[in-house]
Design a protein around this motif. Structure first.
Motif, PDB file in Angstrom:
ATOM      1  N   GLU A 209       0.872  -1.123  -0.038  1.00 39.64           N
ATOM      2  CA  GLU A 209       0.304   0.011  -0.163  1.00 39.64           C
ATOM      3  C   GLU A 209       0.849   1.453  -0.086  1.00 39.64           C
ATOM      4  OE1 GLU A 209      -2.815  -0.069  -0.850  1.00 39.64           O
ATOM      5  OE2 GLU A 209      -3.153  -2.525  -0.452  1.00 39.64           O
ATOM      6  N   HIS A 212       1.626   2.410  -3.243  1.00 35.24           N
ATOM      7  CA  HIS A 212       0.816   2.980  -4.066  1.00 35.24           C
ATOM      8  C   HIS A 212       0.673   4.667  -3.710  1.00 35.24           C
ATOM      9  CE1 HIS A 212      -1.307  -0.232  -6.167  1.00 35.24           C
ATOM     10  NE2 HIS A 212      -1.706  -0.635  -4.828  1.00 35.24           N
ATOM     11  N   ARG A 216      -0.064   4.222  -8.754  1.00 37.13           N
ATOM     12  CA  ARG A 216      -1.498   3.958  -8.359  1.00 37.13           C
ATOM     13  C   ARG A 216      -1.939   2.835  -8.953  1.00 37.13           C
ATOM     14  NH1 ARG A 216      -3.216   7.198  -3.731  1.00 37.13           N
ATOM     15  NH2 ARG A 216      -1.838   8.893  -3.542  1.00 37.13           N
ATOM     16  N   ASN A 217      -1.156   1.968  -9.725  1.00 36.02           N
ATOM     17  CA  ASN A 217      -1.853   0.790 -10.417  1.00 36.02           C
ATOM     18  C   ASN A 217      -0.963  -0.148 -10.166  1.00 36.02           C
ATOM     19  OD1 ASN A 217       0.393   0.913 -12.179  1.00 36.02           O
ATOM     20  ND2 ASN A 217      -0.430   2.625 -13.152  1.00 36.02           N
ATOM     21  N   HIS A 218      -1.159  -1.390 -10.692  1.00 35.95           N
ATOM     22  CA  HIS A 218      -0.312  -2.661 -10.394  1.00 35.95           C
ATOM     23  C   HIS A 218       0.619  -2.789 -11.554  1.00 35.95           C
ATOM     24  CE1 HIS A 218      -3.389  -3.409  -7.185  1.00 35.95           C
ATOM     25  NE2 HIS A 218      -2.341  -3.711  -6.420  1.00 35.95           N
ATOM     26  N   PHE A 222       5.161  -0.284 -10.429  1.00 36.10           N
ATOM     27  CA  PHE A 222       4.678  -0.581  -9.112  1.00 36.10           C
ATOM     28  C   PHE A 222       5.361  -1.788  -8.474  1.00 36.10           C
ATOM     29  CE2 PHE A 222       1.998  -3.343  -6.394  1.00 36.10           C
ATOM     30  CZ  PHE A 222       1.591  -2.291  -5.365  1.00 36.10           C
TER      31      PHE A 222
END
Length: 257
Positions: A209, A212, A216-218, A222
């Motif tokens: 978290e 993020h 803000r995505n996977h 990330f």
């Protein structure tokens, strides 16, 4: 949110000669095949456009891993022992930080919960069983949240220092399916059940978290950031998958009102 649209079954030949049944679930919005083991048994989640033969080949490739997880689950320590009404002196236990600890139940004029070397001591006033459970749920929720806040407070500073950024708010509460989330305002939410799992699982979700905050995505960036922060994150993912259903069930039972 993904929407389940179709459900089918796949049968593999297990290494012991017994059939291995896997529930196949077509999902509208997903890009990857995923094999997991939940309370309802093995399941394979796939994009709708992936043909069944390709899903079957994927499951066969993962069959040895799945059988190992099923065997490990079968040999794992017994599930939470939760006597109805929580009478004084009844045998009980509760997961905490990856260990199944004894829960000592006693009668007392006022409720209290104390962690000692021999386990968790929960005192409850003499009431009807349903009332005792409601009182216990409140006591245990307060206790578990305090324990988890202490764990997060010990883990987070090192990552915040590396990232140069921190969440603006922390909320710890039971979550139905998620383990954590980060809002657009950088409010961090974590599932209270994580305090019952091994600390390595909690740390993985926390780092996930925190990543993020920047991604803000996977996407690849990330996961690259997660890997820099926590090189063994894949092992921790697997730990969370193997322990997840058990601790979520245990928390739901302990906090049932």
């Amino acid at each position: 949110m993904s929407r389940l649209v179709k459900e089918r079954w796949l049968e593999l030949a297990g290494s012991n000669g017994q059939p291995l049944l896997i529930r196949i679930i077509d999902v509208a919005r997903t890009r990857h095949l995923r094999l997991s083991l939940g309370r309802d048994g093995p399941r394979l989640t796939k994009p709708r456009w992936v043909p069944l033969y390709e899903a079957a080949a994927f499951a066969e490739h993962k069959r040895e891993w799945l059988e190992a997880v099923i065997s490990e689950q079968a040999q794992r320590r017994p599930p939470i022992d939760w006597p109805q009404g929580l009478p004084a002196g009844a045998p009980a236990n509760l997961p905490l930080r990856g260990e199944l600890i004894p829960l000592h139940l006693a009668d007392a004029p006022r409720p209290s919960v104390v962690l000692r070397g021999d386990g968790l001591h929960l005192a409850l006033p003499p009431r009807l069983p349903a009332q005792r459970q409601r009182i216990a749920a409140g006591q245990l929720r307060t206790f578990l949240e305090a324990q988890m806040r202490a764990d997060v407070a010990a883990m987070m500073p090192a990552y915040v220092e590396r990232l140069g950024r921190a969440p603006t708010h922390l909320r710890i509460r039971p979550l139905r399916s998620l383990w954590g989330s980060l809002s657009a305002r950088d409010h961090l939410s974590l599932d209270l059940a994580l305090v019952m799992a091994a600390p390595a699982a909690l740390e993985y979700v926390l780092v996930h978290e925190l990543a993020h905050l920047f991604e803000r995505n996977h996407g690849p960036d990330f996961w690259a950031l997660v890997a820099r922060l926590l090189p063994d994150f894949r092992d921790r993912q697997q730990l969370l998958r193997s322990e997840g259903e058990r601790v979520k069930s245990a928390l739901a039972l302990a906090l049932a009102r």
